[in-house]
Each structure stands twice: as C-alpha cells, then as structure tokens.
Scaffold this motif. Structure first.
Motif, PDB file in Angstrom:
ATOM      1  N   GLY A  75       0.799  -1.223   0.000  1.00 17.08           N
ATOM      2  CA  GLY A  75       0.000   0.000   0.000  1.00 17.08           C
ATOM      3  C   GLY A  75       0.828   1.267   0.000  1.00 17.08           C
ATOM      4  O   GLY A  75       0.272   2.355   0.084  1.00 17.08           O
ATOM      5  N   ARG A  76       2.168   1.136  -0.048  1.00 14.41           N
ATOM      6  CA  ARG A  76       2.983   2.351  -0.051  1.00 14.41           C
ATOM      7  C   ARG A  76       3.961   2.316  -1.205  1.00 14.41           C
ATOM      8  O   ARG A  76       4.619   1.294  -1.438  1.00 14.41           O
ATOM      9  CB  ARG A  76       3.752   2.469   1.253  1.00 14.41           C
ATOM     10  N   TRP A  77       4.031   3.451  -1.890  1.00 10.51           N
ATOM     11  CA  TRP A  77       4.947   3.550  -3.010  1.00 10.51           C
ATOM     12  C   TRP A  77       5.792   4.798  -2.897  1.00 10.51           C
ATOM     13  O   TRP A  77       5.409   5.776  -2.272  1.00 10.51           O
ATOM     14  CB  TRP A  77       4.174   3.646  -4.316  1.00 10.51           C
ATOM     15  N   LEU A  78       6.903   4.728  -3.542  1.00 15.22           N
ATOM     16  CA  LEU A  78       7.694   5.920  -3.760  1.00 15.22           C
ATOM     17  C   LEU A  78       7.575   6.276  -5.233  1.00 15.22           C
ATOM     18  O   LEU A  78       7.608   5.396  -6.098  1.00 15.22           O
ATOM     19  CB  LEU A  78       9.176   5.664  -3.465  1.00 15.22           C
ATOM     20  N   MET A  79       7.407   7.583  -5.478  1.00 19.72           N
ATOM     21  CA  MET A  79       7.335   7.999  -6.875  1.00 19.72           C
ATOM     22  C   MET A  79       8.330   9.115  -7.108  1.00 19.72           C
ATOM     23  O   MET A  79       8.358  10.102  -6.359  1.00 19.72           O
ATOM     24  CB  MET A  79       5.936   8.513  -7.200  1.00 19.72           C
ATOM     25  N   ALA A  80       9.144   8.941  -8.137  1.00 16.19           N
ATOM     26  CA  ALA A  80      10.086   9.992  -8.510  1.00 16.19           C
ATOM     27  C   ALA A  80       9.566  10.669  -9.755  1.00 16.19           C
ATOM     28  O   ALA A  80       9.121  10.014 -10.695  1.00 16.19           O
ATOM     29  CB  ALA A  80      11.462   9.394  -8.787  1.00 16.19           C
ATOM     30  N   MET A  81       9.588  12.006  -9.742  1.00 15.93           N
ATOM     31  CA  MET A  81       9.109  12.719 -10.918  1.00 15.93           C
ATOM     32  C   MET A  81       9.939  13.976 -11.107  1.00 15.93           C
ATOM     33  O   MET A  81      10.554  14.481 -10.150  1.00 15.93           O
ATOM     34  CB  MET A  81       7.654  13.095 -10.737  1.00 15.93           C
ATOM     35  N   ALA A  82       9.905  14.487 -12.311  1.00 12.02           N
ATOM     36  CA  ALA A  82      10.610  15.744 -12.572  1.00 12.02           C
ATOM     37  C   ALA A  82       9.822  16.867 -11.932  1.00 12.02           C
ATOM     38  O   ALA A  82       8.602  16.935 -12.037  1.00 12.02           O
ATOM     39  CB  ALA A  82      10.718  15.963 -14.073  1.00 12.02           C
ATOM     40  N   ALA A  83      10.537  17.713 -11.240  1.00 12.22           N
ATOM     41  CA  ALA A  83       9.857  18.754 -10.464  1.00 12.22           C
ATOM     42  C   ALA A  83       9.731  20.036 -11.266  1.00 12.22           C
ATOM     43  O   ALA A  83      10.061  20.097 -12.435  1.00 12.22           O
ATOM     44  CB  ALA A  83      10.640  19.000  -9.183  1.00 12.22           C
ATOM     45  N   LYS A  84       9.273  21.073 -10.578  1.00 12.21           N
ATOM     46  CA  LYS A  84       9.005  22.325 -11.277  1.00 12.21           C
ATOM     47  C   LYS A  84      10.294  22.959 -11.787  1.00 12.21           C
ATOM     48  O   LYS A  84      10.375  23.427 -12.913  1.00 12.21           O
ATOM     49  CB  LYS A  84       8.298  23.271 -10.308  1.00 12.21           C
ATOM     50  N   ALA A  85      11.306  22.991 -10.921  1.00 10.61           N
ATOM     51  CA  ALA A  85      12.569  23.610 -11.338  1.00 10.61           C
ATOM     52  C   ALA A  85      13.244  22.738 -12.390  1.00 10.61           C
ATOM     53  O   ALA A  85      13.067  21.526 -12.417  1.00 10.61           O
ATOM     54  CB  ALA A  85      13.475  23.767 -10.128  1.00 10.61           C
ATOM     55  N   LEU A  86      14.042  23.360 -13.201  1.00 15.00           N
ATOM     56  CA  LEU A  86      14.521  22.693 -14.407  1.00 15.00           C
ATOM     57  C   LEU A  86      15.257  21.386 -14.150  1.00 15.00           C
ATOM     58  O   LEU A  86      14.966  20.371 -14.774  1.00 15.00           O
ATOM     59  CB  LEU A  86      15.438  23.643 -15.193  1.00 15.00           C
ATOM     60  N   GLU A  87      16.218  21.377 -13.266  1.00 17.15           N
ATOM     61  CA  GLU A  87      17.065  20.191 -13.168  1.00 17.15           C
ATOM     62  C   GLU A  87      16.685  19.286 -12.006  1.00 17.15           C
ATOM     63  O   GLU A  87      17.360  18.311 -11.747  1.00 17.15           O
ATOM     64  CB  GLU A  87      18.524  20.631 -12.993  1.00 17.15           C
ATOM     65  N   GLU A  88      15.614  19.597 -11.333  1.00 19.04           N
ATOM     66  CA  GLU A  88      15.314  18.887 -10.098  1.00 19.04           C
ATOM     67  C   GLU A  88      14.430  17.680 -10.289  1.00 19.04           C
ATOM     68  O   GLU A  88      13.573  17.649 -11.155  1.00 19.04           O
ATOM     69  CB  GLU A  88      14.622  19.825  -9.115  1.00 19.04           C
ATOM     70  N   LEU A 115       8.162  11.524  -4.061  1.00 21.89           N
ATOM     71  CA  LEU A 115       6.995  11.620  -3.186  1.00 21.89           C
ATOM     72  C   LEU A 115       6.644  10.233  -2.681  1.00 21.89           C
ATOM     73  O   LEU A 115       6.908   9.230  -3.348  1.00 21.89           O
ATOM     74  CB  LEU A 115       5.782  12.140  -3.945  1.00 21.89           C
ATOM     75  N   GLU A 116       6.019  10.201  -1.536  1.00 24.44           N
ATOM     76  CA  GLU A 116       5.488   8.934  -1.079  1.00 24.44           C
ATOM     77  C   GLU A 116       4.008   8.911  -1.429  1.00 24.44           C
ATOM     78  O   GLU A 116       3.306   9.895  -1.214  1.00 24.44           O
ATOM     79  CB  GLU A 116       5.682   8.820   0.426  1.00 24.44           C
ATOM     80  N   LEU A 117       3.561   7.813  -1.981  1.00 31.85           N
ATOM     81  CA  LEU A 117       2.147   7.682  -2.342  1.00 31.85           C
ATOM     82  C   LEU A 117       1.525   6.592  -1.460  1.00 31.85           C
ATOM     83  O   LEU A 117       2.192   5.621  -1.107  1.00 31.85           O
ATOM     84  CB  LEU A 117       2.006   7.291  -3.812  1.00 31.85           C
ATOM     85  N   PRO A 118       0.269   6.650  -1.109  1.00 29.35           N
ATOM     86  CA  PRO A 118      -0.687   7.688  -1.537  1.00 29.35           C
ATOM     87  C   PRO A 118      -0.735   8.938  -0.646  1.00 29.35           C
ATOM     88  O   PRO A 118      -1.601   9.770  -0.825  1.00 29.35           O
ATOM     89  CB  PRO A 118      -2.007   6.925  -1.467  1.00 29.35           C
ATOM     90  N   SER A 119       0.239   9.089   0.245  1.00 29.20           N
ATOM     91  CA  SER A 119       0.142  10.237   1.136  1.00 29.20           C
ATOM     92  C   SER A 119       0.584  11.531   0.489  1.00 29.20           C
ATOM     93  O   SER A 119       0.274  12.609   0.985  1.00 29.20           O
ATOM     94  CB  SER A 119       0.983   9.992   2.396  1.00 29.20           C
ATOM     95  N   LYS A 120       1.293  11.437  -0.583  1.00 29.93           N
ATOM     96  CA  LYS A 120       1.795  12.584  -1.334  1.00 29.93           C
ATOM     97  C   LYS A 120       2.745  13.452  -0.530  1.00 29.93           C
ATOM     98  O   LYS A 120       2.898  14.640  -0.768  1.00 29.93           O
ATOM     99  CB  LYS A 120       0.620  13.456  -1.830  1.00 29.93           C
ATOM    100  N   THR A 121       3.412  12.827   0.446  1.00 34.29           N
ATOM    101  CA  THR A 121       4.402  13.618   1.173  1.00 34.29           C
ATOM    102  C   THR A 121       5.727  13.557   0.432  1.00 34.29           C
ATOM    103  O   THR A 121       6.111  12.542  -0.129  1.00 34.29           O
ATOM    104  CB  THR A 121       4.610  13.044   2.585  1.00 34.29           C
ATOM    105  N   SER A 122       6.435  14.674   0.512  1.00 36.23           N
ATOM    106  CA  SER A 122       7.699  14.739  -0.218  1.00 36.23           C
ATOM    107  C   SER A 122       8.782  14.057   0.593  1.00 36.23           C
ATOM    108  O   SER A 122       8.983  14.376   1.766  1.00 36.23           O
ATOM    109  CB  SER A 122       8.063  16.192  -0.469  1.00 36.23           C
ATOM    110  N   VAL A 123       9.460  13.131   0.008  1.00 35.94           N
ATOM    111  CA  VAL A 123      10.555  12.436   0.676  1.00 35.94           C
ATOM    112  C   VAL A 123      11.829  13.242   0.531  1.00 35.94           C
ATOM    113  O   VAL A 123      12.566  13.491   1.480  1.00 35.94           O
ATOM    114  CB  VAL A 123      10.735  11.025   0.078  1.00 35.94           C
ATOM    115  N   CYS A 124      12.136  13.639  -0.667  1.00 34.08           N
ATOM    116  CA  CYS A 124      13.325  14.482  -0.870  1.00 34.08           C
ATOM    117  C   CYS A 124      13.247  15.140  -2.230  1.00 34.08           C
ATOM    118  O   CYS A 124      12.461  14.744  -3.073  1.00 34.08           O
ATOM    119  CB  CYS A 124      14.609  13.655  -0.770  1.00 34.08           C
ATOM    120  N   THR A 125      14.084  16.146  -2.360  1.00 41.15           N
ATOM    121  CA  THR A 125      14.209  16.810  -3.660  1.00 41.15           C
ATOM    122  C   THR A 125      15.673  16.717  -4.059  1.00 41.15           C
ATOM    123  O   THR A 125      16.552  17.099  -3.273  1.00 41.15           O
ATOM    124  CB  THR A 125      13.812  18.285  -3.560  1.00 41.15           C
TER     125      THR A 125
END
Lengths: 328, 632
Positions: A122-135, A139-149
């Motif tokens: 029931g818990r996933w980690l999701m990596a995605m390209a963020a708003k800033a260009l190189e970042e 996030l942890e799903l489904p809680s949508k808390t940010s793990v790190c940037t």
C-alpha cells in the motif's frame, strides 16, 4: 540458416492517436482477464482486454492532453497516469469504477516519465521531474508527502531529467534513483541523503530512456544517437561504462528489460523494435512492423512463461503484441 | 675483316669507301650486323681498335655519311658502345652533326625509343659533345612549344619529340640545368599552353607529362607542377624515360634471375606472414566465445539481414519534385528526389508534359548540393527522360539555351549530350511497348566522352560499309522484330536545325568559330549523330542538304577534331539520306564534297582524318555503283 523474424501475434487498433505508454497487468489468476493499459496522445487511457483484443474501457482524465506514462499500482485495480496537463492521476478501477482518486500537480511541462517503486504494502515511492529545471522530486504515495528533492550541484549543467528509475536491491534495503539527463549523463542518487553518489557521461545526446538490472548491477541507456550504452555499478556505488553497442539507425525512445532478465527490447525511431540478449547484448531480432516511430515497449508479467508477451506502441496508432523467446 | 695492329701504319680509307657505298645502297643491315658486334668486342678494351674505328667512320665520304651514321645509331646496342665506335665524329664532321642533331630528331620520327636513347646518351657521354646536347634540347623545346607545330604535325611526331625531350632532360646535370633554367621555364610555359589548347586528348596528355617533367627538373625544391591525367602504359613509358638506368643492368641475365628469385622469395614470406596473422586472429575470438557460451545463450537469433538504414522517402508526384529541387533545405529529401526523378518522369508522361520546360530548366541549372554517387549520370538521365517524354518544347528550349549567354561550356556540352541520347532513344524501335533504356545504348554510339566518338565512328561506318557492299540473298533467319512508328521522325528537325542555325554568330561569352573550338568539335559530332539517327525520317533530305553546306563552310578548320567531326557528318549524310535523293537533289554538293575528300586524303596531316576521308570516298563509289546496277 536463421529464421525470418516472427510476425506480431496480434495488433490492437482503435486508439486513433499515437500511443505513448503501455503497461501490462496479467499477473492475476483466472477468471480475471489479462489487461493492457495504453496511454495516447489524445488524452485517453485505453484498457485493453487481451482475450477479446478490444477496448474494455477508455479513461479520460487528462483533459485531452497527451498521456505519456501509465503504471499499475497494486494489480489492475489501481493505476497511475501522467499527462501533459502537468498532472499525475491516481485511479481507482476496482469493480468497474473509473474514478480519479487523487492527483498530484507537478507543475512540470516536460516529458519525463515518473518512476514508481513499491516499498511496502500500500505504499509507493514515486520519482518525478519537479518544477525547477534540473530537479527531481520523490513523493510517497498515496500520502503525497515529499521524501526528498534531488538537486544537482550548481554549475553541473545536466539539463532536464529525461528518464528516471527507482530501485532497491531487495525489499528492505535503501531505495536508490537512477536519472538520465539532457546532457547525456546518468546519475545515481541516494534518497535518504539527497545526494548524488555517482555520475557517468554515457552519451553525447540526451538520454532518452534507461533500465536497470539490480541483480547484476548493470544498466542500459539509449539516446537520440546511434549508440546504446551499458554501464555497471561497482561495490563503491560507482557507475562505469561496461560496453557500448552501435545501432544501424539513430534514435531510441524506450528500453525495457524483461522481468526474467534474459532479454531486453528497444523501441526505435526507425520504426523497429530490437531484441537483444541481456547477458552480452547480442542482437537477437529486429521486429519490423510499425510504419512510424515506436514510442514504447513493455513486457508482460504473466506467471506462465510461455504466455509472456511483448507490446509496442507507435506513432502510427497501433499496438503490436509479440510472443518471442517464450521457451526459456 | 682482320687487321694487324701494332706498328703498321695502315690506311683504311678504302674500307670506309666500301662501307659507305654498301650502306647507301640500302645494305646497312647486312654489313653492319656483322661489323658492329665485331667492332664492339674489339673496341671494348683496346684503344688502338677504337682509334681505327674512328678513322673508319671519319673517312666515309660526305655523300654516304648519313647512311653510315644512321646505320650505326640504329645498330649499336647502347649509348656507350656508340660512343666507342663513333668517337667525336659529330663534332668533327658537319654532315654527321646535321644527321644526328637535326635530321634524326626533328625531321624523322620513325625511329624507336631505343635509337633515341642511344643517340642522346651518346651525345651526353663526352664533354665536347654535351654542348651539342644542350643545343639539341633547346631546338626540341622550340619545336615542342610552337603552336603551329602542335596543330599541324601528326601525333606520332609529337610523341617522338616529347620522348626525345624527356631523354635529354634525364641526361642533364645540375650545373647545366642551372645555366638554362630560365629558357626551360619560358619554353615550358609556352608549350604547355598550346598543348592544352588542343582538342585531342593524346596531345594534351603529352604536353602535361613533358611539362611536369621539366618542372620537376628545374624546381628540385619547392612546388612542382602536377597535372591530372589518365595513367596508362603510354604515360608510364614516357615517365620511365626520365630516369636513366645504368647500362650494366641491361645485359646480364643472371643477376636478373637472382633478383627475381629474391623477389619471389620475399613474396611468399610476406604472404605467409599475412596468413599467420589471419589464423591468429580468428583463434582469439573463438576462445573468447567458447568461454562465454553457457546454458543461458541458447537464444537463437532471428534473421536480421533486412535491418538496414532507414531511407527518406522520395516524393511521389512530379510537382513535388520540382518543389524539393528548387526550394528544399532538407538534403536527404533532395538526394532521394534526384535519385527517383528519372523513373517518376517516365511513369507519369502526362504530368511531365505539363511542366516539361520548367523541369528541363531546373535540371539544366541543377548543381550538386550533396555528394551523391553518380550525380552527373542521374541528372543526365532525368534530362533525357524529360526530353523524350515531351520532345518538341523541350528541344526548342534546350537548343535556344545552347546559343544563349552565360552558360558554362560544360552546360552547353551537356545540352548536346542530352539531345543525342534522347534522339537515340526516340529513334530506336520500342520492343513490346516499353522502352529499353539500356537497349538504347546498343547502336554502338557511346557518347560519354567526346574523345571516344572518333573511334566508334570508324566502327560504325565500317559496319555499314560492310553491310552495304556485300549483297547476299539471305533468308529470314530471325523472327520479325516488333515494329512501331519512328518517334524521332516528327521531331528530328526540331533537334537538328536550331543547332545548325547560329553557329557563326558570336556572343560575348561564346564564340564557336573562335576560341571555343572544342565545343564546335562536339557540336559537329552531335550533328553527325543526329543525322545518322534520322535515317528513314521525313526530314532527312533537308537535313542532309543543310549539313553538307555546313560542312562546306567549315572544311578548312585548323582543328583536327573538328575536321574528324565534319568527315563523320559526311558519312552520316551518305548513309542516311536515300541514294536517289542524294544523287538527284544534292549532286552539286556531292561533287564538291568529293573533291574536298580527295584533298583531305592526300594532304591532311592527321591520320584519322585521312582514314575517314577514304571511307567516305569508298561509300560514294559504292552508292554510285549501286545505282548503276539497279535495273531501270
């Protein structure tokens, strides 16, 4: 005397738009039907019934903007989709529902496909390209808390992240992220410290896609040039180039290694799907069916090895399904 | 002939007289074949015999001197032998000097290279004679560099003089070259100019080789003149003359064998070495792959031979082609279009006819943007395709452009080539309704380089003469070939007359009768071919008459290539125009032409021209005979 390459087992038509992403869900038992999810440029996610070869449902959740990533979450009842409307949608498809449970607003206008890793039930980690260009944001799903940037250091000039792969060596160990960037380099990130462990320049052109075999600590990346690059991770967590393979035509959109780690498939801009042996990257087959760029390839997760399939989605609106090297 | 040496003062004048008389009567070979070897042996180490030999030749009376000297020069096995036999005869005797330095080199050209080697080597071997060598070189260069000599003397003589120059150069030493460097340079520049101006490729090449050799001699350090020309046996032979091999290498055969054996031994060693490295190489990969093969590698690859590079698609419509060729920045598409154009034009004749002139214009001005293999041929074939699909307007356009301003010579000659190839295709009977593009080449007319056409003409005329002079009754041995209307018939005039119209009107950039005589030569040959292809067409008589008048106007042209073309024109007229029309409508022109042909046969310096004239006269005779034998 080598045999001519096989024809597709069947071809799925009906998306009426370029197919950008595919994901199988065939692991469940009977009487459940094997399913293939496909995301198209017209914003629809089609749920294909692999027994009848017809679309069971079409999900419309991205405002008719192109869907370029779909991943299953927990079998075929949960789906994650990412679209050009800057949103990542989480779907609830159990018992015939087609509702968007939740969505993440990424504020990212790029094409980088997110990467999903199941860390616990029931818990996933999701990596995605963020708003800033190189970042890259995790996030942890489904809680949508940010793990790190994950920010590259100043002056690194990596460009946009182009492709991501979250992985962990086995269930309990630390998750790591491999990211391919616009300048042609692949970086290994440590998520808990938010730091880059190793960086390797694999290509002269942007890294279009990558895949990693955690058992052998070997990975492969493809770019818009004519070279496939295979690199390995040594004990000190350093990336080194293992070998390169020159292709006949330039441009790879997608690479995926089969779950049994025996073969891998590449989707090419020259309309062809190439199959290689993973051990030594020996070319095994060139599947020439599509009449336009192949955008994605995906292997199925059938429990029975002889039923395993390979799917390829192309700009010519077709999805070809192949049954190849299923004996091993 | 045996003399007692030592102490006796003998007179050998009598022997000289006998020798002279025999030589002058043409028996040089017999007497000298005995005398010269004997004398060679005797004079090898014995000074007295040398002196006797010198006295012998010096006492030959002047009126027989030429024959004797010539005989010796021809018979002597080497320059050093000649030097021993003749001594300083050339310095002492005026007649001998004239024969050696003037007659053999400048006035005759029948002697083989060995004679030249002997003679010039002889001149170089003694310091007294070296002054003569330099004088000879200067005179040879003067002849070589004179434009009238290049234009009027036969190619064989020019080759002979070039050989002599090269051998002289090989004998010259540094201080001598230093002293006459300026002169050499001046003569080389003048000579190169007239040689390159010539229409015959052989002359051009001779000029280039000699100029390169002179330049390499006078500029031993620093940039040397280098030309690009076809290397064949003749060129290699000429270049080999520049290097003098020492005389000892020539005679003994044993060292040669040794050298050959060594070379042979060296070769197998090299080959073995190669083989060993080859066998070594495959061993390694085998071992490697053996080590890695295990149970996982039982995945059998499929056949991947179809996996090739992706090619851009060419446009499918002609109008798209025009767009791509004129505007497109996409080089891949441009290349694909150029390659596909000819077949597109042939498959869509109706569409092509709509835009034929525009397409012809684009093709005429099309320049190579990327490096495609065979670009020139592709463009030419596309042009021919356009011309055959819509002959009249495109021919009108092309012939008008031939005489327009601001075209390069290459473009004008392209126009001529395209006209000829298209005419060939149109006049050839189509088999089974489809044109055979390669079949159109069959009438043995290869027009890829103007220099070859004179040889082919001879072949064609020979064949036709053969077919016309023997009349056997032959049964139908072959199946009737497919026949269709002659497409060239309706358009022959459009190809031919505009080309002939304006040849005497000079433009600012193009003067056929002046400098551009190479193009004139090509034009004349083209007219000859068009005439030949117009056999059995309606316009052939009018064409024949116009062509004979054209030939008459140009008959005294100084360029031998042009004259050869004119003679080919006459052949074509004689072969294509039906005999009755020839003798009825063109009697005057025919008579005038006949008299000119006789003139050419006797007086023309060029061998090819004379041969063509002879064939033409034979043709005329045959025609007259044929007409007489037809029962009235």
């Amino acid at each position: 005397m080598a045999l001519p390459p096989p024809d597709p087992q069947f071809v799925l038509r009906g998306t009426s738009a370029a197919v950008h992403t595919l994901c199988f869900s065939c692991g469940s038992q009977e009487p459940d039907v094997p399913i293939l999810f496909s995301g198209s440029e017209n914003g629809f996610i089609h749920v294909w019934n692999l027994k009848t070869h017809r679309v069971d449902t079409a999900l419309d959740g991205h405002g008719r903007k192109s869907v370029y990533c779909v991943e299953t979450m927990g079998g075929k009842d949960g789906l994650l989709s990412q679209g050009r409307d800057q949103r990542i949608c989480l779907w609830d498809l159990a018992e015939g529902r087609t509702a968007v449970m939740d969505s993440v607003f990424t504020e990212n206008v790029g094409f980088c496909r997110c990467s999903l890793l199941k860390v616990a039930q029931g818990r996933w980690l999701m990596a995605m390209a963020a708003k800033a260009l190189e970042e890259v944001q995790v996030l942890e799903l489904p809680s949508k808390t940010s793990v790190c940037t994950l920010k590259p250091e100043v002056g690194a000039k990596l460009g946009m992240p182009m492709c991501l792969k979250l992985w962990q060596l086995n269930c309990g160990s630390q998750p790591l992220l491999l990211a391919g960037y616009e300048d042609g380099s692949v970086v290994l990130w440590n998520l808990s410290m938010g730091k880059a462990l190793s960086q390797l320049v694999c290509h002269q052109e942007p890294v279009m896609s990558l895949d990693f075999d955690s058992e052998k600590a070997k990975g492969i990346s493809g770019s818009s040039e004519k070279v496939l690059s295979i690199w390995s991770l040594n004990e000190q967590q350093n990336l080194q180039v293992y070998k390169t393979h020159k292709l006949v035509n330039a441009g790879i959109s997608d690479i995926t290694i089969r779950p049994d780690k025996k073969i891998l498939a590449t989707a090419g801009w020259d309309h062809r799907i190439r199959i290689f042996g993973w051990k030594k990257l020996r070319p095994l087959a060139v599947l020439d069916y599509h009449t336009a760029t192949v955008h994605c390839v995906s292997f199925s997760d059938h429990k029975n090895p002889s039923e395993r399939l390979l799917a390829a989605g192309s700009k010519d609106h077709r999805i070809s399904i192949w049954s190849i090297y299923t004996q091993t | 002939v045996c003399f007692i040496p030592g102490g006796l003062d003998c007179s050998i004048t009598f022997v000289s007289h006998v020798l002279g008389k025999v030589c002058v009567h043409g028996r040089q070979k017999e007497i000298l074949s005995v005398l010269v070897p004997r004398l060679t042996d005797l004079t090898k180490s014995d000074c007295i015999w040398q002196r006797i030999c010198w006295r012998l030749v010096e006492c030959v009376p002047d009126r027989w001197m030429e024959a004797v000297v010539l005989g010796f020069v021809q018979r002597a096995p080497g320059a050093d032998v000649l030097s021993r036999l003749l001594g300083n005869l050339v310095v002492k005797n005026k007649k001998a000097q004239f024969v050696v330095t003037q007659k053999v080199l400048l006035l005759q050209y029948c002697h083989p290279t060995a004679v030249l080697q002997n003679l010039l080597g002889y001149l170089s071997l003694d310091s007294l004679r070296r002054a003569l060598l330099i004088k000879v070189l200067q005179e040879l260069l003067e002849t070589w560099g004179s434009s009238s000599a290049v234009k009027h003397s036969p190619p064989e003589q020019q080759q002979y003089i070039s050989k002599a120059i090269l051998i002289c150069l090989s004998h010259l030493k540094e201080p001598e070259i230093e002293s006459c460097r300026q002169e050499l340079l001046t003569s080389m520049m003048e000579g190169v100019k007239c040689h390159l101006d010539s229409n015959l490729p052989q002359i051009r090449r001779l000029g280039m080789i000699v100029a390169e050799s002179i330049s390499s001699k006078i500029n031993t350090d620093g940039p040397v003149l280098k030309f690009q020309y076809e290397e064949d046996d003749e060129a290699r032979e000429l270049k080999s003359l520049l290097v003098q091999t020492p005389p000892f290498c020539v005679v003994p055969s044993l060292p040669d064998d040794e050298r050959n054996e060594k070379a042979d031994a060296a070769l197998p060693l090299v080959l073995e070495g190669n083989k060993k490295s080859h066998t070594a190489a495959p061993v390694m990969p085998d071992e490697e792959s053996d080590a890695e093969l295990d149970s996982d590698d039982d995945l059998i690859p499929y056949d991947m031979s179809e996996d090739k590079e992706l090619k851009t698609k060419a446009p499918v419509y002609i109008r798209d082609c025009i767009e791509v060729l004129t505007g497109s920045e996409d080089m891949d598409k441009w290349e694909a279009t150029v390659k596909a154009l000819e077949s597109l034009v042939r498959k869509n004749p109706a569409a092509t006819r709509e835009i034929s002139v525009e397409l012809a214009k684009i093709l005429l001005h099309l320049e190579e943007k990327t490096c495609i293999e065979g670009f020139v041929e592709l463009r030419q074939r596309a042009q021919v395709a356009v011309l055959t699909t819509d002959p009249i307007p495109v021919a009108k356009y092309l012939t008008s452009q031939f005489y327009s301003l601001n075209y390069s010579l290459r473009q004008r000659m392209d126009i001529l080539d395209v006209l000829v190839l298209a005419a060939q295709e149109l006049s050839y009977p189509k088999s089974h309704g489809k044109t055979k593009h390669s079949g159109a080449q069959k009438p043995c007319i290869q027009l890829l380089s103007g220099s070859d056409s004179s040889k082919d003409w001879r072949r064609i005329v020979d064949e036709r003469i053969k077919s016309k002079t023997r009349r056997f009754a032959m049964g139908q041995s072959q199946v009737e070939l497919a026949s269709g209307p002659n497409e060239f018939s309706s358009v022959a005039g459009h190809f031919f007359f505009p080309l002939i119209q304006h040849f005497d009107r000079p433009l600012t950039t193009f003067d056929l009768l002046g400098e551009d005589h190479f193009v004139l030569g090509r034009l004349v040959h083209t007219l000859a071919v068009l005439m030949y292809l117009a056999v059995n067409t309606v316009a052939v008589t009018a064409m024949g008459k116009a062509l004979l008048e054209f030939v008459w106007a140009l008959r005294f042209h100084t360029d031998s290539y042009v004259r050869q073309g004119l003679l080919s024109c006459i052949s074509s007229v004689l072969l294509s125009v039906p005999t009755e029309r020839l003798l009825k409508d063109m009697t005057e022109e025919l008579l005038e032409t006949q008299s000119w042909l006789g003139d050419v046969l006797e007086k023309d310096p060029d061998g090819d021209c004379r041969r063509l004239a002879l064939q033409n006269l034979l043709l005329v005779e045959n025609l007259k005979k044929k007409l007489k034998t037809v029962p009235s």
